[in-house]
Design a protein around this motif. Structure first.
Motif, PDB file in Angstrom:
ATOM      1  N   ILE A 178      12.953 -12.646  -5.166  1.00  0.00           N
ATOM      2  CA  ILE A 178      13.067 -13.654  -3.833  1.00  0.00           C
ATOM      3  C   ILE A 178      11.209 -13.183  -3.877  1.00  0.00           C
ATOM      4  N   SER A 179      10.641 -14.683  -2.987  1.00  0.00           N
ATOM      5  CA  SER A 179       9.694 -14.703  -2.387  1.00  0.00           C
ATOM      6  C   SER A 179       9.772 -14.687  -0.599  1.00  0.00           C
ATOM      7  N   ILE A 180       8.541 -14.240  -0.239  1.00  0.00           N
ATOM      8  CA  ILE A 180       8.809 -14.875   1.255  1.00  0.00           C
ATOM      9  C   ILE A 180       7.135 -14.955   1.487  1.00  0.00           C
ATOM     10  N   ILE A 181       6.748 -16.200   2.218  1.00  0.00           N
ATOM     11  CA  ILE A 181       5.976 -16.973   2.795  1.00  0.00           C
ATOM     12  C   ILE A 181       6.470 -17.262   4.092  1.00  0.00           C
ATOM     13  N   GLY A 182       5.232 -16.047   4.836  1.00  0.00           N
ATOM     14  CA  GLY A 182       4.627 -15.597   6.022  1.00  0.00           C
ATOM     15  C   GLY A 182       5.255 -14.091   6.204  1.00  0.00           C
ATOM     16  N   ALA A 183       5.547 -12.913   5.547  1.00  0.00           N
ATOM     17  CA  ALA A 183       6.200 -12.438   5.735  1.00  0.00           C
ATOM     18  C   ALA A 183       5.956 -11.306   6.954  1.00  0.00           C
ATOM     19  N   SER A 184       4.624 -11.647   7.680  1.00  0.00           N
ATOM     20  CA  SER A 184       4.283 -10.256   8.802  1.00  0.00           C
ATOM     21  C   SER A 184       4.952 -11.381   9.889  1.00  0.00           C
ATOM     22  N   GLY A 185       4.707 -12.662   9.920  1.00  0.00           N
ATOM     23  CA  GLY A 185       6.037 -12.712  11.138  1.00  0.00           C
ATOM     24  C   GLY A 185       6.909 -12.361  11.950  1.00  0.00           C
ATOM     25  N   GLU A 242     -12.910  -9.728   1.866  1.00  0.00           N
ATOM     26  CA  GLU A 242     -12.920  -8.643   1.321  1.00  0.00           C
ATOM     27  C   GLU A 242     -12.565  -8.067   1.919  1.00  0.00           C
ATOM     28  N   GLU A 243     -12.057  -8.128   2.373  1.00  0.00           N
ATOM     29  CA  GLU A 243     -11.143  -6.883   3.841  1.00  0.00           C
ATOM     30  C   GLU A 243     -10.268  -6.578   3.018  1.00  0.00           C
ATOM     31  N   ALA A 244      -8.843  -7.214   2.205  1.00  0.00           N
ATOM     32  CA  ALA A 244      -8.229  -7.047   1.132  1.00  0.00           C
ATOM     33  C   ALA A 244      -8.555  -6.937  -0.015  1.00  0.00           C
ATOM     34  N   GLN A 245      -9.691  -7.227  -0.989  1.00  0.00           N
ATOM     35  CA  GLN A 245      -9.643  -6.904  -1.581  1.00  0.00           C
ATOM     36  C   GLN A 245      -9.865  -4.990  -1.138  1.00  0.00           C
ATOM     37  N   ASP A 246     -10.629  -4.471  -0.886  1.00  0.00           N
ATOM     38  CA  ASP A 246     -11.314  -3.114  -0.018  1.00  0.00           C
ATOM     39  C   ASP A 246      -9.609  -2.239  -0.434  1.00  0.00           C
ATOM     40  N   LEU A 247      -8.361  -2.724   0.230  1.00  0.00           N
ATOM     41  CA  LEU A 247      -7.705  -2.597   0.940  1.00  0.00           C
ATOM     42  C   LEU A 247      -6.580  -2.471  -0.408  1.00  0.00           C
ATOM     43  N   MET A 248      -6.327  -3.402  -1.536  1.00  0.00           N
ATOM     44  CA  MET A 248      -6.022  -3.326  -2.415  1.00  0.00           C
ATOM     45  C   MET A 248      -6.694  -2.172  -3.545  1.00  0.00           C
ATOM     46  N   ARG A 260       0.437  -5.048   8.669  1.00  0.00           N
ATOM     47  CA  ARG A 260       1.416  -5.438   7.913  1.00  0.00           C
ATOM     48  C   ARG A 260       1.169  -5.696   6.555  1.00  0.00           C
ATOM     49  N   LEU A 261       0.592  -6.106   5.593  1.00  0.00           N
ATOM     50  CA  LEU A 261       0.199  -6.297   4.363  1.00  0.00           C
ATOM     51  C   LEU A 261       0.625  -4.473   3.420  1.00  0.00           C
ATOM     52  N   ARG A 262      -0.630  -3.893   3.991  1.00  0.00           N
ATOM     53  CA  ARG A 262      -0.642  -2.525   3.284  1.00  0.00           C
ATOM     54  C   ARG A 262       0.617  -1.567   3.396  1.00  0.00           C
ATOM     55  N   ALA A 263       1.480  -2.108   4.940  1.00  0.00           N
ATOM     56  CA  ALA A 263       3.418  -1.453   4.783  1.00  0.00           C
ATOM     57  C   ALA A 263       4.377  -2.464   3.875  1.00  0.00           C
ATOM     58  N   GLY A 296       7.124 -11.526  -4.626  1.00  0.00           N
ATOM     59  CA  GLY A 296       6.042 -12.248  -4.206  1.00  0.00           C
ATOM     60  C   GLY A 296       5.488 -12.149  -2.771  1.00  0.00           C
ATOM     61  N   VAL A 297       4.740 -11.916  -2.174  1.00  0.00           N
ATOM     62  CA  VAL A 297       4.940 -11.911  -0.894  1.00  0.00           C
ATOM     63  C   VAL A 297       2.967 -12.604  -0.483  1.00  0.00           C
ATOM     64  N   SER A 298       3.487 -12.891   1.099  1.00  0.00           N
ATOM     65  CA  SER A 298       2.249 -13.864   1.714  1.00  0.00           C
ATOM     66  C   SER A 298       1.928 -13.366   3.222  1.00  0.00           C
ATOM     67  N   VAL A 299       0.761 -12.983   3.418  1.00  0.00           N
ATOM     68  CA  VAL A 299       0.903 -13.036   4.739  1.00  0.00           C
ATOM     69  C   VAL A 299      -0.618 -13.392   4.844  1.00  0.00           C
ATOM     70  N   HIS A 300      -1.267 -14.402   6.530  1.00  0.00           N
ATOM     71  CA  HIS A 300      -2.398 -14.907   7.075  1.00  0.00           C
ATOM     72  C   HIS A 300      -3.813 -13.842   6.637  1.00  0.00           C
ATOM     73  N   SER A 301      -3.197 -12.655   8.185  1.00  0.00           N
ATOM     74  CA  SER A 301      -4.294 -12.374   8.074  1.00  0.00           C
ATOM     75  C   SER A 301      -4.111 -10.348   8.097  1.00  0.00           C
ATOM     76  N   ASN A 302      -2.953  -9.932   8.920  1.00  0.00           N
ATOM     77  CA  ASN A 302      -2.356  -8.652   8.775  1.00  0.00           C
ATOM     78  C   ASN A 302      -2.687  -8.205   8.252  1.00  0.00           C
ATOM     79  N   LEU A 303      -3.289  -7.658   7.922  1.00  0.00           N
ATOM     80  CA  LEU A 303      -4.168  -6.397   6.652  1.00  0.00           C
ATOM     81  C   LEU A 303      -2.713  -4.772   6.915  1.00  0.00           C
TER      82      LEU A 303
END
Length: 385
Positions: A4-11, A62-68, A40-43, A31-38
């Motif tokens: 599965i994918s979840i779109i809107g996974a941080s809500g 840019e912040e997301a790429q740094d996180l990855m 939450r994405l990290r976790a 697959g997973v998407s978040v809007h801006s909660n990095l």
């Protein structure tokens, strides 16, 4: 194994879907998407190791790429609406949980259906704005639309084993929100903080405000019409303050079947993910003795005008539902920013529905165009642009 994918996974729904996945070992998050909660994405990355992630807020690129880099993440990273569609149409996945809030969920849901993916639908605005088109597309591509909203899941469960011609009426229940029993004079003084305190459910800000105005039940009224192919006149709304009977179906022999459960969204989420099977519970059990009483009453349509506005849009048809939905999203955003009062939400929606009443036949292109036009009008009027 189901993928599965979840779109809107941080809500709210996305977070509770992840809670279900912790106990469902035969379902893998791809697959997973978040809007801006990095954070939450990290976790999510550290716990579930998805193969593809999307960040829809391109200002955080840019912040997301740094996180990855810091996580040594070896999967695929994508951004914006293009990324959202990509996560929703991955060849490997079987099902997409659409837990985004608002019209942003329509385009990726449409593309997922075209790609043959089943949909666990928590994004009610998709069917409110374009239900006729989306359900036709699902039939064409032989895709299942599995409702995640507690009310529509209850109807879906109550319909199992029945035939369409046996259904007489859908009985859609509403909690009544935090202001049940209050009058217009009281509502004039409602603040953001007051409206965000729902008595039964823990939800995101937008849906909580919609519940307070009863607009949420109006949206669900439209959604039910398309999900279950039942005429509007055969859908009734009952206020049920305990939020235990999640909805009911009355059949042609006047038998009524209901689905009951604790007000816990993991139950309908788990049912949608595993349909047509039931798995051991994630949701907490229901103690009817502790509940004591189950009561029902008619909604106060004169005070809570959102219900009638949504029903009017549904019955007018065409692009009126899309107009009403977009206007409501903008009005709720204005209220949450404390730029308009609680009762002004109804006025914003009503004015938009009259201004954009004659837009012709409904197509997906016209739905998106109407959405843009309505939002631009309201933002200009309230100096948001």
């Amino acid at each position: 194994m189901k993928y599965i994918s979840i779109i809107g996974a941080s809500g709210s729904i996305g977070t509770q879907t992840l809670e279900v996945l912790r106990k469902e070992k035969e379902i893998q998050l791809v697959g997973v998407s978040v809007h801006s909660n990095l954070e939450r994405l990290r976790a999510i990355i550290l716990e579930f190791h998805p193969e593809v992630v999307c960040i829809t807020d391109e200002d955080r690129k840019e912040e997301a790429q740094d996180l990855m880099r810091s996580l040594h993440y070896s999967g695929e990273v994508c951004f914006g609406m293009e990324g959202l569609i990509h996560v929703s149409t991955l060849p490997k996945i079987d099902l997409v949980v659409t837990s985004l809030v608002g019209m942003v969920g329509l385009r990726p849901t449409v593309e997922a259906i075209k790609a043959g993916k089943d949909i666990a639908l928590a994004n009610k605005e998709t069917l409110v704005a374009a239900g006729e088109l989306v359900m036709a597309l699902a039939r064409k591509h032989q895709v299942q639309i599995l409702p995640v909203d507690s009310e529509h899941s209850a109807i879906f469960q109550s319909l199992q084993g029945s035939q369409p011609h046996e259904v007489a009426k859908i009985l859609l229940t509403a909690s009544g929100g935090p202001f049940r029993g209050k009058d217009t004079a009281f509502l004039q003084g409602v603040t953001r903080a007051m409206a965000l305190k729902h008595p039964n459910w823990v939800m995101g800000a937008k849906i909580t405000i919609d519940s307070a105005t009863l607009m949420n039940k109006g949206l669900e009224f439209i959604e039910a019409r398309w999900l279950f192919d039942v005429p509007y006149e055969n859908i009734d709304i009952l206020v049920h303050p305990q939020s235990i009977v999640h909805s009911m179906v009355e059949f042609c022999d006047h038998s009524i079947i209901a689905q009951l459960g604790s007000p816990d969204m993991t139950l309908p989420i788990q049912y949608a993910l595993n349909y047509p099977h039931r798995h051991p519970a994630v949701a907490k059990p229901l103690n009817l003795l502790a509940v004591g009483q189950l009561t029902f009453e008619a909604p106060d349509r004169q005070t809570f005008r959102g219900l009638d506005l949504a029903e009017l849009a549904g019955k007018r048809g065409g692009l009126q539902c899309a107009v009403m939905n977009s206007a409501n999203e903008e009005a709720v955003a204005l209220f949450l920013k404390e730029k308009i009062g609680f009762l002004d939400i109804y006025d914003v929606v009503e004015e938009a529905m009259e201004r954009f009443r004659d837009l012709g036949d409904i197509t997906l292109e016209k739905v998106f165009a109407a959405d843009e036009a309505v939002r631009a009008h309201i933002r200009r009027k309230y100096k948001e642009v």
